[in-house]
Design a protein around this motif. Sequence first.
Motif, mmCIF file in Angstrom:
data_model
loop_
_atom_site.group_PDB
_atom_site.id
_atom_site.type_symbol
_atom_site.label_atom_id
_atom_site.label_comp_id
_atom_site.label_asym_id
_atom_site.label_seq_id
_atom_site.Cartn_x
_atom_site.Cartn_y
_atom_site.Cartn_z
ATOM 1 N N PRO A 217 15.871 83.131 57.439
ATOM 2 C CA PRO A 217 15.697 83.733 56.116
ATOM 3 C C PRO A 217 14.669 84.857 56.160
ATOM 4 O O PRO A 217 13.657 84.762 56.861
ATOM 5 C CB PRO A 217 15.194 82.562 55.269
ATOM 6 C CG PRO A 217 14.458 81.700 56.241
ATOM 7 C CD PRO A 217 15.160 81.848 57.567
ATOM 8 N N ASP B 148 19.970 78.471 55.534
ATOM 9 C CA ASP B 148 20.165 77.066 55.887
ATOM 10 C C ASP B 148 21.641 76.737 56.041
ATOM 11 O O ASP B 148 22.033 75.990 56.943
ATOM 12 C CB ASP B 148 19.542 76.160 54.829
ATOM 13 C CG ASP B 148 18.023 76.162 54.859
ATOM 14 O OD1 ASP B 148 17.456 76.670 55.848
ATOM 15 O OD2 ASP B 148 17.406 75.676 53.892
ATOM 16 N N ARG C 216 16.578 81.506 51.859
ATOM 17 C CA ARG C 216 16.533 80.230 52.594
ATOM 18 C C ARG C 216 17.803 79.420 52.366
ATOM 19 O O ARG C 216 18.305 78.774 53.291
ATOM 20 C CB ARG C 216 15.301 79.421 52.170
ATOM 21 C CG ARG C 216 14.003 79.921 52.782
ATOM 22 C CD ARG C 216 12.870 78.941 52.556
ATOM 23 N NE ARG C 216 12.572 78.785 51.127
ATOM 24 C CZ ARG C 216 11.762 79.584 50.445
ATOM 25 N NH1 ARG C 216 11.174 80.606 51.044
ATOM 26 N NH2 ARG C 216 11.535 79.352 49.166
#
Length: 327
Positions: free
Chosen positions: A56, A50, A46
């Motif tokens: 993800p 991000d 993640r």
Amino acid sequence: MNRPEPVRLGVLGCADIAWRRTLPAVLAEPRLRLVAVASRDGGRARRFADRFGAAPVTGYDRLLDRDDIDAVYVPLPAALLPRWVDAALATGRHVLAEKPLGRTGAEARELVVRATAGDLVLMENAAFQLHPQHEEARRLVAAGEIGPLRTVTSVFGISPLPPEDIRYRPELGGGALLDVGFYPLRTAQMFLGPELRVVGAHLHTGPSGVDIAGSALLAAPDGVAAAVSFGFGHAYRNAYELWGGDGRLVLERAFTPPPEHRPELSLHGPAGVRRRTLRPHHQFAALAADFAAAVTTRRDLRRHHDEVIGRAALAEAVRRHAGVEVR
């Protein structure tokens, strides 16, 4: 004329090199589109996703099960690379892999054979070779600026790593030879050709059981020699020197120049020192562009594959001469 759709890229692994260098270059390359990033740790996946605007994925197999991935970038430790490169190729994906693509010549050859049989692009990250400073060095040598080439000396050393660094872990294929040693070995081949033999080698083993420093003496069929040194416990330096019959060519920051760095080739001869300053070049942007071009045009990669296999076999020979087995 319509521009072809970008190559949809997935990432197997969340290595530091991917965070700092490769993925920013991927985002800037219009022929590539980052789709997903996988890690065995969902939180780490993640974090990467991000930052780079991707999905993800927890688990490498789950990324390979997706139907929206054309190619895969694999920045995994040396011991894990063959398994997951092979797995990606088996699903029909093109692969850009971090170094070393193979720890032995046979390991590298098996991956090349699978990629070739599937008409798939398989590239090893040797971004440093895409920097034009090396072509300029070759041009100057060919033009006789230092006379006949007699010796190549190449070094790459870095400061000691944190104790928990994966490069100290034998079960992950750690060690200086396969990490920083990659560059001096490839440099020797770059200037002296693929038919190098190992005359002598020494690897110093650290507390964890991996090699933390080493040196090797190599010889080309015509008698020109190369001396390479590498390690984790050194003042930082990466450089090479080409010593000829009439002078020397020296290049500092040969392997990791920042994109804004203006390389300086120093020519040392009887008349003194001449310096040639070159333009900056972003070698990771060049890597992303080179991979995208190879995928979209199916460029012949036989020369690159020969270099990959030859480098792996040379590293294997260094280990053998030093009396160290591949784990």
